[in-house]
Design a protein around this motif. Structure first.
Motif, PDB file in Angstrom:
ATOM      1  N   ARG A   1       0.831  -1.207   0.000  1.00  0.00           N
ATOM      2  CA  ARG A   1       0.000   0.000   0.000  1.00  0.00           C
ATOM      3  C   ARG A   1       0.863   1.253   0.000  1.00  0.00           C
ATOM      4  NH1 ARG A   1      -4.833   0.806   4.280  1.00  0.00           N
ATOM      5  NH2 ARG A   1      -5.782  -0.720   2.877  1.00  0.00           N
ATOM      6  N   VAL A   2       1.955   1.224   0.764  1.00  0.00           N
ATOM      7  CA  VAL A   2       2.839   2.382   0.830  1.00  0.00           C
ATOM      8  C   VAL A   2       3.393   2.706  -0.555  1.00  0.00           C
ATOM      9  CG1 VAL A   2       4.971   3.308   1.790  1.00  0.00           C
ATOM     10  CG2 VAL A   2       3.450   1.953   3.228  1.00  0.00           C
ATOM     11  N   GLU A   3       3.899   1.686  -1.240  1.00  0.00           N
ATOM     12  CA  GLU A   3       4.486   1.936  -2.555  1.00  0.00           C
ATOM     13  C   GLU A   3       3.436   2.314  -3.587  1.00  0.00           C
ATOM     14  OE1 GLU A   3       7.371  -0.717  -4.008  1.00  0.00           O
ATOM     15  OE2 GLU A   3       8.539  -0.731  -2.149  1.00  0.00           O
ATOM     16  N   ALA A   4       2.214   1.803  -3.441  1.00  0.00           N
ATOM     17  CA  ALA A   4       1.145   2.203  -4.360  1.00  0.00           C
ATOM     18  C   ALA A   4       0.811   3.680  -4.211  1.00  0.00           C
ATOM     19  CB  ALA A   4      -0.102   1.354  -4.110  1.00  0.00           C
ATOM     20  N   LEU A   5       0.944   4.201  -2.990  1.00  0.00           N
ATOM     21  CA  LEU A   5       0.603   5.601  -2.733  1.00  0.00           C
ATOM     22  C   LEU A   5       1.761   6.556  -2.995  1.00  0.00           C
ATOM     23  CD1 LEU A   5      -1.413   5.140   0.580  1.00  0.00           C
ATOM     24  CD2 LEU A   5      -2.350   5.789  -1.644  1.00  0.00           C
ATOM     25  N   THR A   6       2.972   6.126  -2.689  1.00  0.00           N
ATOM     26  CA  THR A   6       4.100   7.063  -2.721  1.00  0.00           C
ATOM     27  C   THR A   6       5.227   6.661  -3.655  1.00  0.00           C
ATOM     28  OG1 THR A   6       5.309   5.981  -0.913  1.00  0.00           O
ATOM     29  CG2 THR A   6       3.636   7.591  -0.293  1.00  0.00           C
TER      30      THR A   6
END
Length: 304
Positions: free
Chosen positions: A286-291
């Protein structure tokens, strides 16, 4: 209310069809075979419709809950990122995301609908004001498409206590698009507010689609407008846009990058947001999908 009306109507129709069929089977009501067949078909259709509606409602509720979870992760990451960057007490901060809603009915004004808000217990509750482009700090941000930062304690002190006639004589900038009643209701409720626009640059024409607002204590304007804080807010704004336009993250990312200084601030904000999300225990996917990836994309990837 509309959903309640539909549910009641379906229940009444189902009950009526079942009652008539029961009366017909008991010999208490005589009717044609065609009517009985129609009642059977109606009962079957109502059963399918009711089941389908319930399934759709559950699916939409699950999607809303998942979306709310992502928003909660993002806004908490901003809150703690600002604490790290400024040293301010988290209990003096609040962060909220707003979406610009344009009514399908002609003539009805656009509104800013709050998607989510995180705040500590001693922060003021929601104001109850219907925000719109041009109204208040977030309204100016949405109307102008630019970062707006105001120490409202200073602005309100400059206005002082005015009656209706005095309020009308004030410059438009001092009234901030508010009525006198709204001004009185909001007075003393907020200290410093910084609003960053959410801009959709994926189409041929850029458009403001909402804003991200950070509010803190009076006197904190210098601390809340540093490059570190603004970069973090802008990175969060791009992450919020990814939630709406997941197929075009590159265009959204490029939207906030201008000169070298802007690019450095944007990248620093992205990395700070990435680090805060990881610190909060958000799933790496989720972190990499957002940032995106946590490291600076201009540097070569480290070898394993």
């Amino acid at each position: 209310m509309r959903r309640l009306v539909v549910d009641v109507a379906l229940a009444v129709l189902a009950a009526a069809a079942a009652t008539l069929l029961g009366l017909q089977r008991a010999g208490l009501w005589s009717t044609s075979t065609a009517v009985v067949g129609a009642l059977v078909v109606l009962s079957a259709v109502l059963a399918v419709v009711t089941t389908t509606v319930q399934a759709v409602v559950r699916w939409r509720a699950e999607r809303r809950a998942a979306h709310r979870d992502v928003l909660d992760d993002l806004l908490h990451a901003v809150l703690w990122g600002v604490v790290d960057a400024t040293g301010l007490d988290a209990r003096d901060l609040a962060v909220a995301a707003y979406r610009l809603h344009r009514s399908a009915w002609p003539g009805r004004p656009a509104r800013l609908l709050r998607l989510h808000r995180v705040r500590a217990g001693r922060r003021p509750a929601a104001s109850g004001t219907t925000w719109a482009p041009g109204k208040g700090v977030i309204g100016r941000c949405a109307a102008d498409g630019e970062v707006v930062a105001v120490d409202l304690a200073v602005a309100e002190a400059a206005v002082g206590d005015v009656d209706a006639a005095g309020w009308r004589r004030l410059p438009a900038a001092a009234r901030q698009g508010l009525t006198l009643a709204e001004h009185r209701r909001l007075r003393g409720k907020y200290g410093t507010v910084v609003a960053v626009p959410l801009v959709d640059d994926t189409g041929p024409v850029s458009a403001v689609v909402g804003c991200l607002a950070l509010d803190g204590p009076a006197g904190s304007l210098p601390q809340l407008t540093t490059p570190a804080v603004l970069g973090l807010l802008e990175a969060t704004g791009r992450a919020l846009r990814r939630l709406e336009v997941p197929a075009a993250p590159a265009a959204v990312r490029a939207a906030a990058v201008g000169g070298r200084a802007d690019a450095d601030r944007a990248d620093a904000g992205r990395r700070a947001l990435h680090a805060q999300l990881r610190r909060l225990g958000v799933a790496p996917q989720r972190v990499e999908a957002l940032t995106g990836r946590g490291e600076d994309p201009r540097r070569p990837a480290s070898s394993p």
